[in-house]
Design an enzyme around this catalytic site. Structure first.
Site, PDB file in Angstrom:
ATOM      1  N   HIS A  38      54.952  13.434  20.581  1.00 53.52           N
ATOM      2  CA  HIS A  38      54.767  13.159  22.022  1.00 53.52           C
ATOM      3  C   HIS A  38      55.980  13.611  22.849  1.00 53.52           C
ATOM      4  CE1 HIS A  38      51.416  10.502  20.739  1.00 53.52           C
ATOM      5  NE2 HIS A  38      52.252  10.211  19.755  1.00 53.52           N
ATOM      6  N   LYS A  40      71.600  32.217  36.467  1.00 54.05           N
ATOM      7  CA  LYS A  40      70.460  32.083  35.578  1.00 54.05           C
ATOM      8  C   LYS A  40      70.468  33.020  34.371  1.00 54.05           C
ATOM      9  CE  LYS A  40      66.665  30.298  36.851  1.00 54.05           C
ATOM     10  NZ  LYS A  40      65.944  29.285  36.117  1.00 54.05           N
ATOM     11  N   GLU A  75      58.590  33.520  27.053  1.00 56.10           N
ATOM     12  CA  GLU A  75      57.527  33.218  28.025  1.00 56.10           C
ATOM     13  C   GLU A  75      56.414  34.265  27.959  1.00 56.10           C
ATOM     14  OE1 GLU A  75      59.374  32.548  31.883  1.00 56.10           O
ATOM     15  OE2 GLU A  75      60.895  31.316  30.911  1.00 56.10           O
TER      16      GLU A  75
END
Ligand code: ARG
Length: 462
Positions: A160, A287, A294
Site C-alpha cells: 500500500h 531539475k 517515464e
C-alpha cells in the site's frame, strides 16, 4: 473488355484502382519489413516446385537467381517500393517479372498470398521473439549484477506504499528477475505454437498440385506443416500470443519504471540515477527528471493498445481470410519496436541506478516495520497464539507512536510494559538487519537465501 488495370490480379478489371483507395489499401510501407522472409519463403517454394517436377530446373534457377538479385537490391536500398503493387509480395513479384520475364509467372503456382503472408509473418515473429528473449537475458544479467552488490542493503518493503517489513534491496531486484524470466519463457513457449508451416495451403482449400509441404516446412525451419488449410489462413493466434506476451512484459517493465520514478523523487530519495539517464527543465534550473523511466511507463500503453486492436479485429471475423487481417503487421511491428526499446532502456536504467543505502536503511526503521517480528517472537518464545501476540505488539506500536520513538529506540523496560516475563534477547527483533535474516523460509529475504538464489540464477544466465 479492355484491361486497364495493371495489377497482378487486374485481368478482369476494366478500371484502374482509384488513387485514393490505392493509398488506403497499400501495406507496402509496413510489410516491406518482411522482405527477407518473403524471399526466403519464395526460394524454398521454388525449390520444392522443382523437386516435385512441377516446374523445370532451368526455370527454377532463373526464379531463384532473380529473387536473390531482388534481395540484394532491397538490402542495398536500391529497390523502389511502389504503392501501386500493394504489398511486399506483389512488389517482389512485379520486380521478378522485370528481371527474368514471363518465367516469373511460375513462382506463384500452388500458393496464394494468404499462405505466403503468414509464412513470412510467422518467420518474422520467430526471429523477433528470439531477439526479445536475448534482450531480456541481458536485462536479467544486469539485475543480477546489481543484486549481488546489494545483498546487505536494507530497505523497507512496501505494501500500500506504506512501510511494511524490512527487506534486502537485492531481494527486491530478484523479484523482477523472476518476472523477466517468466516473460522470457512466454516468448520461448510461443515458438512452439508458431512452429507450424502455413506454406502450401493456398487461398484456403489446399491445392491439387503434388506439392511436398514437409519439404518446405523443414527448409523454412518449422516443425511440421499446419493441419487444416482453412484454419491456417484464418489464424492470427500467433500474432496475439506475441502481442499478449509483449503486453505482459511491458507491464512488468513499466512497474519497475514507476518505482524508479517514485524512489528517485525528492520525497523518497531512495535511489539516484546517472546524469546520462536524466533530463533537465527548460525553466527550472535545479531539475533532473527521470524521463526515460517515464517514457517506458508511457509506452506500455502502446503494447496494450496493439493487443486490444488485434483482438477486436479478430473477434467478428468469419473464416477464412479477410483484408482486416492485413492490419496485424502494423500492430505487431509497433509492439515489438516499443517493447525492445523499453527493455534496452530499462537495462541502461538498472545499470545506472545507485541506491541511497543510508536513506534506505534509515527508512527501514521508520513505520514500525519490525512489529510483526515482535509478534512472531512472542509466539515462538512465550507460547502465545498469533492473535494474542499481534495485540501485544500493536500495544507496543501505540506506545512508541505516543512517545515519538521508533521501535529500535525503545529500551527493555519500555518493551516490558506491554508484556512481562520477557527475556532480554527480545530486543534483537527490533534490529532491521536481524528482521531480514529471520526470513529464512524458501523464497524469503534472508541474506543466506538471496546468496543461494543469486548463484543459482547466475548459472542459469551466464
Ligand atoms: N497484404 C495482404 C495481407 O497482409 C496479403 C494477403 C492478400 N490476400 C488477399 N486475399 N488479398 O493480408
Amino acid at each position: 473488355m479492355k484491361n486497364k488495370n495493371k495489377a497482378v490480379w487486374g485481368t478482369r478489371f476494366n478500371k484502374a484502382t482509384s488513387k485514393i483507395f490505392e493509398k488506403f489499401g497499400a501495406s507496402i510501407d509496413i510489410d516491406k519489413r518482411l522482405f527477407e522472409e518473403d524471399i526466403f519463403g519464395s526460394i524454398v517454394h521454388t525449390q520444392m516446385l522443382v523437386k516435385q517436377k512441377i516446374i523445370s530446373k532451368k526455370r527454377g534457377s532463373k526464379i531463384v537467381n532473380g529473387l536473390k538479385k531482388i534481395r540484394g537490391e532491397i538490402r542495398k536500398n536500391r529497390f523502389s517500393f511502389d504503392k501501386k503493387y500493394e504489398d511486399i509480395h506483389l512488389n517482389i513479384e512485379k520486380r521478378l517479372f522485370s528481371i527474368i520475364g514471363e518465367d516469373a509467372g511460375y513462382l506463384h503456382i500452388a500458393r496464394s498470398r494468404n499462405d505466403q503472408v503468414i509464412t513470412d509473418f510467422k518467420l518474422w515473429i520467430k526471429k523477433s521473439s528470439k531477439e526479445v528473449t536475448k534482450n531480456l537475458e541481458n536485462l536479467i544479467k544486469s539485475f543480477l549484477q546489481k543484486s549481488e552488490k546489494n545483498i546487505q542493503t536494507i530497505m523497507p518493503g512496501f505494501t500500500h506504499l506504506k512501510n511494511a517489513q524490512p527487506i534486502s534491496f537485492a531481494h527486491y531486484l530478484l523479484a523482477y528477475v523472476e518476472m523477466f524470466k517468466r516473460d522470457r519463457k512466454r516468448f520461448v513457449n510461443n515458438i512452439d505454437y508458431i512452429n507450424e508451416c502455413p506454406l502450401g495451403v493456398g487461398a484456403l482449400a489446399g491445392t491439387s498440385y503434388k506439392i511436398d509441404r514437409n519439404f518446405t516446412s523443414k527448409k523454412l525451419g518449422f516443425k511440421k506443416p499446419t493441419n487444416n488449410s482453412i484454419d491456417t489462413v484464418s489464424d492470427r493466434d500467433f500474432a496475439l500470443d506475441f502481442l499478449s506476451s509483449a503486453s505482459i512484459c511491458a507491464m512488468h517493465i513499466s512497474r519497475f519504471a514507476e518505482e524508479l520514478i517514485i524512489w528517485n523523487s525528492d520525497i523518497f530519495k531512495l535511489v539516484k540515477l546517472d546524469d546520462k539517464m536524466l533530463t533537465g527543465s527548460s525553466i527550472m534550473p535545479q531539475k533532473k527528471n527521470p524521463d526515460p523511466a517515464e517514457l517506458i511507463r508511457g509506452r506500455a500503453g502502446k503494447n496494450f493498445g496493439s493487443l486490444q486492436a488485434m483482438l477486436t479485429t479478430m473477434k467478428g471475423l468469419p473464416l477464412s481470410y479477410y483484408k482486416d487481417m492485413q492490419e496485424d503487421k502494423a500492430l505487431v511491428f509497433e509492439s515489438y519496436d516499443t517493447l525492445l526499446e523499453s527493455i534496452i532502456i530499462a537495462n541502461e536504467l538498472i545499470k545506472s541506478l545507485k541506491p541511497n543505502k543510508e536513506r534506505m536503511f534509515s527508512l527501514s526503521n521508520e513505520g514500525y516495520t519490525t512489529a510483526t517480528d515482535f509478534a512472531d517472537y512472542l509466539v515462538q518464545n512465550n507460547n502465545l497464539s498469533f492473535r494474542e501476540a499481534y495485540k501485544i505488539s500493536a500495544k507496543l506500536v501505540n506506545y512508541a507512536e505516543k512517545n515519538k520513538k521508533k521501535l529500535n529506540q525503545l529500551n527493555f523496560n519500555e518493551v516490558k510494559k506491554v508484556k512481562n516475563n520477557l527475556d532480554k534477547k527480545v530486543m534483537n527483533v527490533f534490529n532491521v538487519r536481524n528482521s531480514v535474516n529471520f526470513k529464512t523460509s524458501y523464497g524469503g529475504t534472508s541474506t543466506k537465501n538471496i546468496k543461494k538464489m543469486i548463484s543459482k540464477l547466475k548459472k542459469e544466465f551466464k
